[in-house]
Design a protein around this motif. Structure first.
Motif, PDB file in Angstrom:
ATOM      1  N   ARG A 171       0.826  -1.215   0.000  1.00  0.00           N
ATOM      2  CA  ARG A 171       0.000   0.000   0.000  1.00  0.00           C
ATOM      3  C   ARG A 171       0.855   1.257   0.000  1.00  0.00           C
ATOM      4  N   CYS A 172       2.049   1.158   0.585  1.00  0.00           N
ATOM      5  CA  CYS A 172       2.938   2.328   0.626  1.00  0.00           C
ATOM      6  C   CYS A 172       3.674   2.530  -0.691  1.00  0.00           C
ATOM      7  N   SER A 204       2.488  -0.051  -6.736  1.00  0.00           N
ATOM      8  CA  SER A 204       1.438  -1.005  -6.390  1.00  0.00           C
ATOM      9  C   SER A 204       0.102  -0.306  -6.226  1.00  0.00           C
ATOM     10  N   ALA A 205       0.119   0.920  -5.669  1.00  0.00           N
ATOM     11  CA  ALA A 205      -1.131   1.658  -5.527  1.00  0.00           C
ATOM     12  C   ALA A 205      -1.728   1.976  -6.902  1.00  0.00           C
ATOM     13  N   ASP A 210      -3.216  -1.182  -8.266  1.00  0.00           N
ATOM     14  CA  ASP A 210      -4.506  -1.478  -7.631  1.00  0.00           C
ATOM     15  C   ASP A 210      -5.617  -0.634  -8.247  1.00  0.00           C
TER      16      ASP A 210
END
Length: 356
Positions: free
Chosen positions: A323-324, A328-329, A332
């Motif tokens: 999430r950090c 990846s964010a 997503d």
């Protein structure tokens, strides 16, 4: 006469006016300070994971949270009292801290560090006791091993640590003395008080009570409880097929904390030897420095143990890191967008089919 250090034992000259030796520069300066910095980072990450909503509600996680806090205070105290002054021998930028701020901080950091060390030792005992009940008496664990009881136990350990170490606040004071350079200037130094020099106080409280509270009693309890846990785990392993998922989880936690206790024994044994030798008027400076380093390592390695043995810990930590991560964010968000388009197309298709 020696004086107990923030994490084990150290002499008055170690705590107040440290010896300009290359050995201390590497052991206390580079090694201990580096260990404290890495340990503080690891404990901060561990605390973030242990405070995650999925980790709440467990008595053992509550105990591990308290252990991370106590260990962090031990590391911060060790760095301020021992690491930075020794590191200043090779870093001129830290010389102002060594010459003035160190002596001013020692009378406060010294007792606070010992309070944290006492809390760390007895929190380790408390967590081991919780694992003993959960593994050896699982039917009583539901009523005994609750988060509320764990919080009360942590507060009790903190209160005991504060009361037991209250005399430490009267052992050291900061004062000015004439400089040895003969330039009519003064320097700040931390010196032992007359209260600290009292021979009865030294023998009863400073040596024997310290050995009893910090070594003999907790070592005996940890050894006995872990022997019982190990025997139960060995018996359960032989009938592994009959274990429920919950029982396997409890045994996995017990094995993880067993590793924590083993490292606790290894890292604190040298400190106990140094304290026993002090009773016989034997003070070995190098032994004390290494014992301080080992106790700092003990307060730093729990994060590694959690990562190696805690599946849930690793899963939550991985999720937090993902999430950090900005990539990846973004991935997503792209995945959610694709799913929304797929859902929209599916609804449109279904609507068309119904009209046909």
């Amino acid at each position: 006469m020696s004086i107990h250090c923030i994490v084990a034992t150290c002499s008055v000259t170690s705590l107040c006016v440290q010896n300009d030796t290359e050995y201390r520069q590497y052991v206390l300066g580079a090694a201990l300070t580096g260990t404290c910095v890495l340990g503080l980072a690891g404990n901060a990450v561990s605390l973030c994971v242990l405070l995650h909503p999925q980790m709440r509600g467990s008595s053992v996680n509550c105990g591990l949270q308290g252990l991370a806090v106590f260990d962090s205070l031990v590391l911060a105290s060790a760095a301020l009292a021992l690491g930075l002054p020794a590191l200043a021998l090779g870093l001129p930028a830290l010389l102002p801290y060594r010459r003035r701020w160190h002596a001013w901080l020692v009378p406060l950091v010294y007792p606070l560090g010992l309070i944290a060390q006492t809390g760390s030792v007895w929190t380790t005992v408390g967590v081991t006791l919780e694992r003993y009940v959960a593994v050896c008496h699982p039917l009583r664990a539901r009523s005994l091993c609750t988060q509320r009881r764990a919080r009360v136990a942590l507060l009790t350990v903190a209160a005991f640590s504060l009361v037991y170490n209250a005399p430490r606040f009267f052992e050291v004071y900061c004062t000015e003395i004439p400089s040895e350079n003969g330039d009519n200037q003064t320097v700040l130094v931390a010196l032992p008080t007359p209260f600290r020099r009292d021979p009865h106080y030294v023998q009863v409280y400073y040596i024997w009570l310290y050995l009893l509270v910090m070594y003999f009693v907790p070592f005996a309890l940890l050894f006995a409880l872990n022997a019982l846990i190990w025997r139960t785990v060995q018996s359960a392993t032989r009938s592994r097929n009959r274990l429920t998922c919950s029982q396997r989880h409890e045994i996995g936690l017990a094995l993880m904390l067993f590793c924590v206790v083993v490292i606790f024994f290894v890292c604190n044994l040298l400190g106990m030897v140094a304290n026993i030798l002090e009773h016989f008027q034997v003070y070995w400076k190098e032994l004390v420095d290494v014992s301080n380093l080992l106790v700092s390592i003990n307060s730093s390695v729990n994060f590694i143990i959690y990562c190696l043995f805690g599946k849930k810990f690793r899963r939550i930590l991985g999720g937090m890191l993902l999430r950090c991560c900005p990539f990846s964010a973004r991935a997503d968000r792209d995945l959610q967008s694709i799913r929304l388009r797929q859902t929209s197309v599916l609804h449109s298709f279904n609507g068309t089919t119904s009209r046909i």
